[in-house]
Motif scaffolding. Structure first.
Motif, PDB file in Angstrom:
ATOM      1  N   GLU A  83      -1.760  -4.177   2.963  1.00  0.00           N
ATOM      2  CA  GLU A  83      -3.178  -4.185   3.319  1.00  0.00           C
ATOM      3  C   GLU A  83      -3.843  -5.443   2.752  1.00  0.00           C
ATOM      4  N   LYS A  97       0.804  -1.219   0.000  1.00  0.00           N
ATOM      5  CA  LYS A  97       0.000   0.000   0.000  1.00  0.00           C
ATOM      6  C   LYS A  97       0.839   1.273   0.000  1.00  0.00           C
ATOM      7  N   ASP A  98       1.886   1.294   0.824  1.00  0.00           N
ATOM      8  CA  ASP A  98       2.595   2.559   0.974  1.00  0.00           C
ATOM      9  C   ASP A  98       3.997   2.286   1.513  1.00  0.00           C
ATOM     10  N   VAL A  99       4.879   3.247   1.295  1.00  0.00           N
ATOM     11  CA  VAL A  99       6.220   3.136   1.861  1.00  0.00           C
ATOM     12  C   VAL A  99       6.691   4.525   2.240  1.00  0.00           C
ATOM     13  N   THR A 100       7.449   4.614   3.323  1.00  0.00           N
ATOM     14  CA  THR A 100       7.958   5.924   3.752  1.00  0.00           C
ATOM     15  C   THR A 100       9.375   6.115   3.244  1.00  0.00           C
ATOM     16  N   TYR A 102       8.922  -3.015   9.010  1.00  0.00           N
ATOM     17  CA  TYR A 102      10.049  -2.111   9.192  1.00  0.00           C
ATOM     18  C   TYR A 102      11.325  -2.778   8.694  1.00  0.00           C
ATOM     19  N   THR A 146      -7.353  -4.956   6.674  1.00  0.00           N
ATOM     20  CA  THR A 146      -6.399  -4.909   7.781  1.00  0.00           C
ATOM     21  C   THR A 146      -5.032  -4.485   7.237  1.00  0.00           C
ATOM     22  N   GLU A 147      -4.381  -3.594   7.965  1.00  0.00           N
ATOM     23  CA  GLU A 147      -3.064  -3.126   7.524  1.00  0.00           C
ATOM     24  C   GLU A 147      -1.985  -3.632   8.472  1.00  0.00           C
ATOM     25  N   ILE A 148      -0.828  -3.893   7.920  1.00  0.00           N
ATOM     26  CA  ILE A 148       0.337  -4.192   8.761  1.00  0.00           C
ATOM     27  C   ILE A 148       1.502  -3.336   8.273  1.00  0.00           C
ATOM     28  N   ALA A 149       2.424  -3.048   9.165  1.00  0.00           N
ATOM     29  CA  ALA A 149       3.612  -2.277   8.796  1.00  0.00           C
ATOM     30  C   ALA A 149       4.831  -3.184   8.904  1.00  0.00           C
ATOM     31  N   VAL A 202       3.884  -0.446   4.209  1.00  0.00           N
ATOM     32  CA  VAL A 202       2.555  -0.822   4.711  1.00  0.00           C
ATOM     33  C   VAL A 202       1.884  -1.749   3.698  1.00  0.00           C
ATOM     34  N   THR A 236       9.694   2.086   6.239  1.00  0.00           N
ATOM     35  CA  THR A 236       8.484   1.393   6.683  1.00  0.00           C
ATOM     36  C   THR A 236       7.593   1.147   5.467  1.00  0.00           C
TER      37      THR A 236
END
Lengths: 178, 293
Positions: free
Chosen positions: A30, A15-18, A41, A36-39, A28, A26
């Protein structure tokens, strides 16, 4: 690397990355069914390994630039080692890779020239020299996490200065010895 | 619960697709190169880069189109030897234009990118303390970009000047699965020959790369007084070399070769009729014949 939503028995989707923050990224994921989302690291070593392979989390939908890894990652390069003599636009073209809809975020994650994510607020806590010395002994890839954890422990317990004693007290919260 | 194999993809990163795309770019780039040759040694200091520069010059003087990849990422010297050190690299959408020597030899080297004479190769990272875990990967990535992102155009020969030792060759073979062959450089000392055998075993027996042959550098020198060849090193009898069957040639020591390296003028383009020039030219012909036969 794959992720499974156990409840739905369904593959989770990126879904996403920082941007790297203190060397860590990080990502993410989904579940497309229950959302439900998980991160996940990545520690600095894992992040660096990914960069060294010139691979992008979430796929690479951007046009590949010549020698992009050397150009972006060599710290001891000349100021302008390469001159662009092409008048053609090179951005926005699609190279092989994933089909993630969050490509701009992903590409920025490893783009050292883009606006950096603001550093987390300083804790305002003082560290004694002994505590700093002990902090340095913690392996670098877990050090930022350990530092945050110790500072959090100190704040929660009303301390304004981190000493060796506080580190001893906080040690029980961490798997690594320091 | 589904197993790893039952999940359709890697959650959208398509790592396999990205790696395949990298390999395809490299393969496409080398499609205009007829022969790729790695120049390697066992020990350092045997003159491998100087031999690479002069074999490239010999091939160029023979009418071949030639490129050199300075694969010694941490100790690049080819740009200096070929007199292109001050060139600023240019790039277009399709690739980086290599530096070109006065003989038309195309060159890519880390030396063209580093900021100062004394600047080591340092990669951006949060910390350099754990660099051992990723530094080698970074160097292979740089080598992949040097080979795959340089606009070589049509080449008869692309020479890869490897760093000393046998450890970089497996990376090169992974990047260039159809590597044409390997030229091994050594000197007639027992230590050098002891180590170079390891490189040969790595290339021939483990990686199954054709050995074009062994070049014995600094094999002798021509006595100023009597004009006869005199030995420089301890090993006189090379019959126990194990490598003799593949010997491409023996190059005599000539101090002018070192001076040419320093001045950025290939020895072969300056000295046309010396024993060293004749030996290097003969080696270049043998390399060409290796591919023509």
């Amino acid at each position: 690397m794959k992720f499974l939503c156990i409840d739905c028995d369904t593959a989770m989707k990126f879904k996403d990355v920082t941007r790297p923050e203190q060397g860590s990224v990080t990502a993410v994921f989904e579940c497309p069914e229950c959302f439900t989302e998980i991160a996940m690291y990545l520690n600095p070593s894992e992040t660096q390994m990914l960069k060294s392979l010139d691979l992008k989390l979430g796929g690479n939908n951007e046009a590949v630039q010549p020698m992009q890894m050397v150009r972006s990652q060599l710290e001891t390069a000349k100021k302008d080692p390469f001159t662009n003599i092409s008048s053609e636009v090179t951005n926005g073209e699609t190279a092989e890779g994933g089909k993630c809809p969050f490509t701009s975020v992903i590409s920025e994650a490893f783009d050292e020239n883009s606006e950096p994510t603001p550093e987390p607020e300083q804790s305002g806590l003082k560290w004694t020299s002994e505590a700093l010395e002990r902090l340095e002994r913690i392996p670098s890839f877990v050090r930022p996490m350990a530092k945050m954890g110790i500072e959090s422990f100190a704040k929660d317990n009303g301390h304004s200065e981190i000493t060796g004693e506080i580190m001893d007290a906080a040690r029980g919260n961490f798997p690594a010895q320091f | 619960m589904k197993s790893y194999k039952e999940l359709p993809d890697d959650a959208g990163s398509n790592i396999i697709g990205q790696v395949t795309a990298q390999a395809n770019r490299l393969s496409q780039r080398l499609s205009t190169v007829k022969h790729t040759v790695a120049i390697m040694s066992g020990k350092g200091g045997v003159g491998k880069s100087a031999i690479t520069a002069n074999i490239a010059t010999a091939l160029s003087l023979m009418g071949c189109t030639v490129g050199i990849v300075d694969a010694d990422i941490n100790g690049p010297s080819i740009a200096k030897m070929m007199g292109v050190r001050n060139i600023t690299l240019e790039y277009t959408k399709s690739g980086v234009l290599p530096a070109i020597s006065h003989l038309g030899i195309k060159i890519i080297s880390m030396d063209l990118i580093l900021s100062e004479d004394d600047a080591p190769v340092m990669w951006n990272a949060q910390t350099q303390k754990d660099a051992f875990t990723w530094r080698s990967t970074m160097e292979v990535g740089a080598l992949r970009e040097f080979i795959g992102d340089t606009e070589w155009g049509d080449l008869d020969f692309l020479l890869l000047d490897l760093p000393p030792g046998s450890d970089r060759l497996p990376n090169v073979v992974e990047l260039i699965p159809n590597l044409g062959g390997v030229v091994v450089v050594t000197i007639p000392s027992e230590i050098s020959q002891l180590i170079v055998k390891k490189s040969i075993t790595m290339a021939r027996d483990i990686l199954k790369v054709p050995i074009i042959g062994v070049v014995e550098n600094m094999a002798f020198y021509m006595c100023k007084h009597c004009g006869e060849p005199e030995p420089l090193f301890s090993v006189q009898d090379t019959s126990d070399y194990k490598l003799n069957e593949n010997t491409l040639g023996k190059i005599p020591f000539d101090p002018k070769l070192s001076l040419c390296n320093d001045s950025g003028t290939p020895y072969l383009s300056e000295y046309l009729n010396t024993p060293a020039t004749e030996a290097i030219t003969e080696i270049a012909h043998k390399i060409q014949n290796f591919f023509n036969s």
